[in-house]
Write a protein that holds these residues in place. Structure first.
Motif, mmCIF file in Angstrom:
data_model
loop_
_atom_site.group_PDB
_atom_site.id
_atom_site.type_symbol
_atom_site.label_atom_id
_atom_site.label_comp_id
_atom_site.label_asym_id
_atom_site.label_seq_id
_atom_site.Cartn_x
_atom_site.Cartn_y
_atom_site.Cartn_z
ATOM 1 N N PRO A 122 105.693 89.430 1.592
ATOM 2 C CA PRO A 122 106.397 90.045 0.465
ATOM 3 C C PRO A 122 107.200 91.282 0.850
ATOM 4 O O PRO A 122 108.053 91.722 0.073
ATOM 5 C CB PRO A 122 105.258 90.430 -0.495
ATOM 6 C CG PRO A 122 104.116 89.563 -0.115
ATOM 7 C CD PRO A 122 104.242 89.380 1.372
ATOM 8 N N ASP A 123 106.945 91.830 2.049
ATOM 9 C CA ASP A 123 107.664 93.026 2.472
ATOM 10 C C ASP A 123 109.063 92.715 2.976
ATOM 11 O O ASP A 123 109.940 93.579 2.924
ATOM 12 C CB ASP A 123 106.887 93.751 3.588
ATOM 13 C CG ASP A 123 105.534 94.241 3.126
ATOM 14 O OD1 ASP A 123 105.424 94.617 1.950
ATOM 15 O OD2 ASP A 123 104.584 94.243 3.934
ATOM 16 N N PHE A 124 109.294 91.507 3.480
ATOM 17 C CA PHE A 124 110.613 91.241 4.060
ATOM 18 C C PHE A 124 111.338 90.037 3.454
ATOM 19 O O PHE A 124 112.514 89.819 3.741
ATOM 20 C CB PHE A 124 110.526 91.083 5.589
ATOM 21 C CG PHE A 124 109.731 89.903 6.085
ATOM 22 C CD1 PHE A 124 110.283 88.631 6.094
ATOM 23 C CD2 PHE A 124 108.449 90.062 6.574
ATOM 24 C CE1 PHE A 124 109.566 87.533 6.563
ATOM 25 C CE2 PHE A 124 107.720 88.985 7.052
ATOM 26 C CZ PHE A 124 108.289 87.716 7.043
ATOM 27 N N THR A 125 110.667 89.244 2.643
ATOM 28 C CA THR A 125 111.377 88.132 2.014
ATOM 29 C C THR A 125 112.214 88.647 0.848
ATOM 30 O O THR A 125 112.036 89.768 0.375
ATOM 31 C CB THR A 125 110.397 87.053 1.528
ATOM 32 O OG1 THR A 125 109.360 87.661 0.747
ATOM 33 C CG2 THR A 125 109.770 86.339 2.707
ATOM 34 N N CYS A 126 113.140 87.829 0.391
ATOM 35 C CA CYS A 126 114.164 88.278 -0.545
ATOM 36 C C CYS A 126 113.764 88.016 -1.995
ATOM 37 O O CYS A 126 113.518 86.862 -2.375
ATOM 38 C CB CYS A 126 115.490 87.587 -0.237
ATOM 39 S SG CYS A 126 116.839 88.073 -1.332
ATOM 40 N N LEU A 127 113.714 89.059 -2.804
ATOM 41 C CA LEU A 127 113.422 88.888 -4.224
ATOM 42 C C LEU A 127 114.455 87.990 -4.895
ATOM 43 O O LEU A 127 114.124 87.145 -5.727
ATOM 44 C CB LEU A 127 113.400 90.246 -4.917
ATOM 45 C CG LEU A 127 113.205 90.173 -6.426
ATOM 46 C CD1 LEU A 127 111.740 89.987 -6.771
ATOM 47 C CD2 LEU A 127 113.784 91.376 -7.133
ATOM 48 N N LEU A 128 115.730 88.169 -4.537
ATOM 49 C CA LEU A 128 116.799 87.408 -5.192
ATOM 50 C C LEU A 128 116.642 85.915 -4.927
ATOM 51 O O LEU A 128 116.792 85.092 -5.831
ATOM 52 C CB LEU A 128 118.162 87.895 -4.706
ATOM 53 C CG LEU A 128 118.430 89.397 -4.877
ATOM 54 C CD1 LEU A 128 119.776 89.760 -4.282
ATOM 55 C CD2 LEU A 128 118.349 89.807 -6.340
ATOM 56 N N GLY A 129 116.343 85.560 -3.682
ATOM 57 C CA GLY A 129 116.137 84.157 -3.357
ATOM 58 C C GLY A 129 114.930 83.578 -4.071
ATOM 59 O O GLY A 129 114.959 82.445 -4.562
ATOM 60 N N THR A 130 113.847 84.366 -4.135
ATOM 61 C CA THR A 130 112.648 83.917 -4.836
ATOM 62 C C THR A 130 112.940 83.683 -6.314
ATOM 63 O O THR A 130 112.551 82.657 -6.890
ATOM 64 C CB THR A 130 111.531 84.962 -4.683
ATOM 65 O OG1 THR A 130 111.217 85.117 -3.294
ATOM 66 C CG2 THR A 130 110.277 84.542 -5.425
ATOM 67 N N LEU A 131 113.649 84.615 -6.931
ATOM 68 C CA LEU A 131 113.965 84.492 -8.351
ATOM 69 C C LEU A 131 114.861 83.291 -8.629
ATOM 70 O O LEU A 131 114.601 82.502 -9.534
ATOM 71 C CB LEU A 131 114.656 85.767 -8.849
ATOM 72 C CG LEU A 131 113.768 86.948 -9.214
ATOM 73 C CD1 LEU A 131 114.633 88.171 -9.505
ATOM 74 C CD2 LEU A 131 112.889 86.632 -10.410
ATOM 75 N N VAL A 132 115.934 83.152 -7.849
ATOM 76 C CA VAL A 132 116.924 82.129 -8.188
ATOM 77 C C VAL A 132 116.382 80.722 -7.955
ATOM 78 O O VAL A 132 116.755 79.790 -8.674
ATOM 79 C CB VAL A 132 118.240 82.368 -7.419
ATOM 80 C CG1 VAL A 132 118.162 81.874 -5.976
ATOM 81 C CG2 VAL A 132 119.414 81.715 -8.145
ATOM 82 N N GLN A 133 115.486 80.552 -6.996
ATOM 83 C CA GLN A 133 114.911 79.221 -6.779
ATOM 84 C C GLN A 133 114.122 78.750 -7.992
ATOM 85 O O GLN A 133 114.092 77.561 -8.295
ATOM 86 C CB GLN A 133 114.000 79.253 -5.548
ATOM 87 C CG GLN A 133 114.749 79.308 -4.231
ATOM 88 C CD GLN A 133 113.799 79.433 -3.064
ATOM 89 O OE1 GLN A 133 112.958 78.566 -2.855
ATOM 90 N NE2 GLN A 133 113.905 80.497 -2.297
ATOM 91 N N GLU A 134 113.500 79.687 -8.691
ATOM 92 C CA GLU A 134 112.676 79.312 -9.845
ATOM 93 C C GLU A 134 113.447 79.296 -11.159
ATOM 94 O O GLU A 134 113.068 78.574 -12.079
ATOM 95 C CB GLU A 134 111.502 80.283 -9.981
ATOM 96 C CG GLU A 134 110.473 80.190 -8.881
ATOM 97 C CD GLU A 134 109.230 80.987 -9.226
ATOM 98 O OE1 GLU A 134 108.695 80.812 -10.336
ATOM 99 O OE2 GLU A 134 108.802 81.810 -8.398
ATOM 100 N N THR A 135 114.502 80.103 -11.257
ATOM 101 C CA THR A 135 115.105 80.340 -12.575
ATOM 102 C C THR A 135 116.515 79.787 -12.730
ATOM 103 O O THR A 135 117.115 79.971 -13.789
ATOM 104 C CB THR A 135 115.162 81.857 -12.861
ATOM 105 O OG1 THR A 135 116.062 82.492 -11.930
ATOM 106 C CG2 THR A 135 113.783 82.503 -12.739
ATOM 107 N N TYR A 136 117.048 79.115 -11.711
ATOM 108 C CA TYR A 136 118.465 78.740 -11.743
ATOM 109 C C TYR A 136 118.813 77.871 -12.948
ATOM 110 O O TYR A 136 119.945 77.902 -13.453
ATOM 111 C CB TYR A 136 118.868 78.020 -10.442
ATOM 112 C CG TYR A 136 118.303 76.639 -10.282
ATOM 113 C CD1 TYR A 136 119.017 75.505 -10.663
ATOM 114 C CD2 TYR A 136 117.034 76.454 -9.742
ATOM 115 C CE1 TYR A 136 118.483 74.230 -10.513
ATOM 116 C CE2 TYR A 136 116.496 75.187 -9.591
ATOM 117 C CZ TYR A 136 117.227 74.081 -9.976
ATOM 118 O OH TYR A 136 116.700 72.822 -9.840
ATOM 119 N N GLN A 137 117.851 77.094 -13.459
ATOM 120 C CA GLN A 137 118.109 76.222 -14.594
ATOM 121 C C GLN A 137 117.612 76.822 -15.900
ATOM 122 O O GLN A 137 118.249 76.693 -16.942
ATOM 123 C CB GLN A 137 117.438 74.860 -14.365
ATOM 124 C CG GLN A 137 117.784 73.802 -15.408
ATOM 125 C CD GLN A 137 119.237 73.358 -15.335
ATOM 126 O OE1 GLN A 137 119.856 73.413 -14.279
ATOM 127 N NE2 GLN A 137 119.787 72.925 -16.463
#
Length: 228
Positions: A122-137
């Motif tokens: 969680p220290d180096f992975t991307c919040l934006l990528g995590t969010l968009v993978q789940e919420t894009y639809q």
């Protein structure tokens, strides 16, 4: 001259509609919630992260949460903006910007991305990528914010790529903006592999392959030396 997409083009929704500002008597509550959201969402994912989880991580009450944010989605927009601002400051201060050669700046950027693969996932992975993978639809406002921040960062990388292309591959038909976005695609994929393999080694390998690929697209002239 190659066309550069100015980063000022990206006026992101989360910046236009900031969540409710904290009042002076609670100067750090909102910041604590935003920082907690970064950690919890990157650890559990957006769907699994609850308001209670975030409040517990932040050390605040649920009443404090709703004082600062209207909903979990409202917090997500604020967290995306908070993450993007922090990342922008981190990259703005990175040493690769000092290189006079734009290709060295591009390669230095990738080396810097490898250097910051530190700590827990969680220290180096991307919040934006995590969010968009789940919420894009399901959450278009969150998707649009993530798209905006990722695209703005890609456009900054593309500026150095375009300068390097003018120097080393002027006649090439590939597009600097597309390559800028491709760097982010590789990085986001690298974060997924890091999660799958539970460590940064695979992510570092992906960045190394990307570095070699960019060097192949932007070959420096061979310097021939003569001996006497």
């Amino acid at each position: 001259m190659l066309d550069i997409i100015p980063t000022s083009r990206y006026v992101c929704p989360a910046r236009v509609a900031e969540p409710m500002a904290a009042k002076p008597q609670h100067p750090d509550g909102r910041a604590r919630l935003l920082n907690a959201a970064l950690r919890v969402i990157r650890t559990k994912g957006y769907a699994a992260a609850t308001v209670d989880d975030i409040c517990h991580e932040a050390g605040v009450t649920k009443g404090s949460f709703f004082y600062h944010f209207k909903s979990k989605d409202d917090l997500a927009l604020g967290a995306a903006a908070h993450f993007a601002e922090g990342a922008a400051a981190l990259f703005a201060g990175a040493p690769y910007h000092d290189a006079p050669d734009p290709l060295d700046r591009v390669l230095g950027y990738l080396d810097f991305r490898t250097e910051i693969l530190r700590g827990e996932l969680p220290d180096f992975t991307c919040l934006l990528g995590t969010l968009v993978q789940e919420t894009y639809q399901s959450h278009p406002a969150i998707r649009e914010a993530c798209d905006c921040y990722i695209s703005a960062h890609a456009a900054e990388v593309a500026e150095d790529i375009a300068e390097a292309k003018r120097l080393y591959a002027r006649a090439a038909e590939w597009d600097p903006q597309s390559l800028g976005l491709y760097t982010q695609a590789v990085l986001q994929g690298a974060f997924i592999l890091a999660k799958a393999k539970h460590g940064p080694a695979a992510a570092a390998d992906c960045i190394a392959h990307l570095r070699r690929y960019i060097e192949s697209l932007l070959p420096r002239p061979t310097v021939h030396t003569t001996t006497t």
